[in-house]
Design a protein around this motif. Structure first.
Motif, mmCIF file in Angstrom:
data_model
loop_
_atom_site.group_PDB
_atom_site.id
_atom_site.type_symbol
_atom_site.label_atom_id
_atom_site.label_comp_id
_atom_site.label_asym_id
_atom_site.label_seq_id
_atom_site.Cartn_x
_atom_site.Cartn_y
_atom_site.Cartn_z
ATOM 1 N N ILE A 285 0.853 -1.206 0.000
ATOM 2 C CA ILE A 285 0.000 0.000 0.000
ATOM 3 C C ILE A 285 0.884 1.249 0.000
ATOM 4 O O ILE A 285 0.681 2.176 -0.792
ATOM 5 N N GLU A 286 1.881 1.220 0.849
ATOM 6 C CA GLU A 286 2.829 2.347 0.924
ATOM 7 C C GLU A 286 3.488 2.578 -0.448
ATOM 8 O O GLU A 286 3.546 3.701 -0.957
ATOM 9 N N GLY A 287 3.967 1.494 -1.043
ATOM 10 C CA GLY A 287 4.637 1.588 -2.344
ATOM 11 C C GLY A 287 3.686 2.047 -3.437
ATOM 12 O O GLY A 287 4.041 2.857 -4.294
ATOM 13 N N GLY A 288 2.458 1.526 -3.387
ATOM 14 C CA GLY A 288 1.480 1.878 -4.420
ATOM 15 C C GLY A 288 1.082 3.346 -4.370
ATOM 16 O O GLY A 288 0.800 3.962 -5.405
ATOM 17 N N LEU A 289 1.077 3.915 -3.179
ATOM 18 C CA LEU A 289 0.756 5.349 -3.057
ATOM 19 C C LEU A 289 1.897 6.195 -3.603
ATOM 20 O O LEU A 289 1.689 7.148 -4.352
ATOM 21 N N TRP A 290 3.096 5.818 -3.243
ATOM 22 C CA TRP A 290 4.281 6.561 -3.715
ATOM 23 C C TRP A 290 4.402 6.425 -5.242
ATOM 24 O O TRP A 290 4.619 7.410 -5.956
ATOM 25 N N GLY A 291 4.204 5.219 -5.739
ATOM 26 C CA GLY A 291 4.340 4.983 -7.191
ATOM 27 C C GLY A 291 3.298 5.718 -8.009
ATOM 28 O O GLY A 291 3.574 6.218 -9.094
ATOM 29 N N ALA A 292 2.078 5.797 -7.464
ATOM 30 C CA ALA A 292 0.991 6.404 -8.246
ATOM 31 C C ALA A 292 0.932 7.918 -8.114
ATOM 32 O O ALA A 292 0.610 8.622 -9.072
ATOM 33 N N PHE A 293 1.228 8.421 -6.906
ATOM 34 C CA PHE A 293 1.002 9.854 -6.669
ATOM 35 C C PHE A 293 2.278 10.677 -6.506
ATOM 36 O O PHE A 293 2.222 11.904 -6.462
ATOM 37 N N GLY A 294 3.428 10.010 -6.424
ATOM 38 C CA GLY A 294 4.694 10.745 -6.462
ATOM 39 C C GLY A 294 4.763 11.513 -7.775
ATOM 40 O O GLY A 294 4.282 11.029 -8.810
#
Ligand code: ADP
Length: 512
Positions: A285-294
């Motif tokens: 979840i942490e990675g998916g947020l960074w990957g999508a919204f970074g």
């Protein structure tokens, strides 16, 4: 076009007069032949004009090419370790100016400070790496098939190189192109992105302050058709390195082929992150947020699809959406902000258009979807972090590059199914898998059709010494980063030294 507009920046509360930046040709700052300039706006507050830049045309490109051509005759003879020392010194200067340049970049580009610091750091990393290359630039020596004959291959510069860069990594991407080019002995003309020319100036300024001779790098600012196209068409330019959209890349590739230029095209992505039932869900979840919204989703490697195995699908969505709702959107100069604005109005409109497409296609909008334009957001191009769930892999939002903070989540049955979905797009840049099963990880590394695969990390986060690039519509077979960059910016020469004192004919005179 006004050249002395006063702006009321929101940043520090003081009115400033935007600086006029000129083209950098043959070591001099010169106005463009068109006599026109364009404004570089802060996308978080468009009243804030970062600077005025030259709206260049063909005559400016010609002058820059002429300067680079002249400089080439000297620069190619400077020993590579000396060229590298200049690059090393530039890295040290960039390090000193890191905060200033990061702030300038957030202002012109919008992404949050921690990311612009990363962008400048990437240029620093690239400079240290390429400085080391100055004492490598290795080529093979190999036995000759004939006696008393020596054989080797040496790298030579290509000559004059043209760079055309995008706005999303305003210093990192120019550094990936300029630094390997100059350490290899080439000279350059760069046409930086019209939305973010300042960071290219800052990079080149560091090189100039480090002792780069005049004419080795020249900057021409302006728009694609007027200032980019003449560079691609120019017969004296021997290599073009482009990063941007696939549509523009196709045109550039076609034009460059007319004069047989080296041509490296780095283009779009539609990168998927796969989450299997056995994954560490917190991490995913942490990675998916960074990957999508970074970078507000504006990376060619952005995680724009998340493919989740059925056993954890609902839980992943619920927890992911809760977290996405809490992301703080705002001006990237505020350290507490998680996500900045879209780069410009056109990009924002395109994002909103894709959100409408997603809704009409029947995907479930779980959060976001709206422009933010009230209060502190009223002068910027802000959008809510947007999550679609139950997306069908054939939908347009699952197939086309959006380049915004919009992520499409879809279910899969197992790893094979997930890989099939991941691969079934026109692009092949980055990919990712979350699992604790080493066998599955290695199968995915083998079977994901992409230039980059991450295990237990999202699709973003390239390091400068590894190859960067992708398959299918993402690229044309070249790689940036690492030795691939040196490969692109050098021309192999095979050297044979016959010390037998007689004519030895290859393939014909066969030694006993
Ligand atoms: P992005 O959406 O990242 O801006 P583009 O492909 O539109 O992607 O632009 C990337 C770079 O290519 C920019 O510097 C832009 O000015 C330049 N460019 C756009 N059109 C052309 C063209 N026809 N010829 C050369 N360069 C171009």
């Amino acid at each position: 076009m006004a050249t002395d507009t006063y702006t009321k920046p929101i940043i520090d509360g003081t009115a400033t007069r935007p600086k006029v930046y000129k083209n950098f040709i043959d070591g001099e700052w010169v106005e463009s032949s068109t006599g026109q300039t364009f404004e570089n706006h802060n996308p978080a507050d468009t009243r804030d004009v970062v600077g005025l830049f030259q709206k260049s045309g063909k005559a400016d490109v010609d002058a820059a090419v002429q300067a680079a051509k002249q400089a080439y005759q000297k620069w190619r003879l400077v020993p590579a370790p000396r060229r590298a020392e200049i690059i090393y010194a530039a890295a040290e200067i960039l390090l000193e100016r890191k905060e200033e340049y990061s702030r300038g970049m957030t202002r012109e580009m919008g992404k949050v400070l921690k990311e612009t610091r990363g962008d400048v750091q990437e240029a620093i990393d690239c400079a240290y790496y390429m400085a080391g290359e100055g004492r490598r630039l290795f080529g093979p020596t190999t036995p000759s098939e004939l006696p008393n004959k020596f054989a080797m291959a040496v790298r030579q510069p290509v000559g004059l190189c043209g760079m055309i860069t995008p706005w999303n990594f305003p210093m990192a991407i120019p550094s990936w192109k300029l630094l390997p080019a100059i350490v290899s002995g080439n000279t350059c003309v760069i046409k930086s992105a019209q939305d973010t020319p300042l960071s290219t100036f800052n990079l080149v300024q560091a090189l100039v302050d480090a002792g780069l001779p005049k004419g080795v790098i020249n900057i021409v600012t302006g728009f694609g058709p007027e200032a980019g196209a003449p560079l691609v068409e120019h017969t004296d330019v021997r290599a073009i390195s482009f990063t941007g959209s696939s549509a523009v890349g196709r045109t550039i590739g076609t034009t460059a082929a007319q004069t047989f230029k080296h041509c490296s095209l780095e283009m779009g992505g539609k990168n998927a992150m796969i989450v299997l039932d056995d994954a560490n869900l917190d991490l995913a979840i942490e990675g998916g947020l960074w990957g999508a919204f970074g970078t507000t989703g504006q990376r060619c490697t952005a995680t724009s699809r998340i493919i989740v195995q059925e056993g954890v699908y609902r839980e992943f969505i619920n927890r992911y959406v809760e977290r996405a709702k809490k992301l703080k959107v705002g001006n990237g100069l505020d350290e507490s902000v998680d996500m900045g604005p879209a780069i410009n109005e056109l990009q924002l409109k395109s994002d909103l258009n894709y959100i409408e497409i997603g809704k009409n296609e029947g995907a479930k909008l779980k959060t976001g979807g709206n422009r933010l334009d009230k209060g502190e957001y009223q002068y910027g191009w802000f959008l809510e972090p947007t999550v679609f769930a139950d997306v069908d892999p054939k939908m347009r939002i699952a197939q086309e590059e959006i380049f915004g903070p919009v992520v499409a989540i879809m279910p899969c049955e197992n790893l094979e199914h997930a890989i099939q979905i991941s691969n079934d797009v026109q692009y092949g840049l980055s990919s990712s898998l979350y699992t604790k099963d080493v066998n599955k990880a290695f199968s995915a590394i083998r079977d994901l059709d992409a230039g980059i695969t991450y295990i237990n990390a999202p699709t973003i986060g390239a390091e400068v010494h590894l190859p960067f690039g992708g398959t299918k519509a993402t690229g044309n077979g070249h790689r940036e980063g690492g030795v691939g960059a040196i490969e692109f910016f050098s021309e192999w020469k095979a050297v044979y030294v016959d010390y037998s004192d007689r004519l030895q004919r290859a393939q014909i005179d066969r030694p006993e």
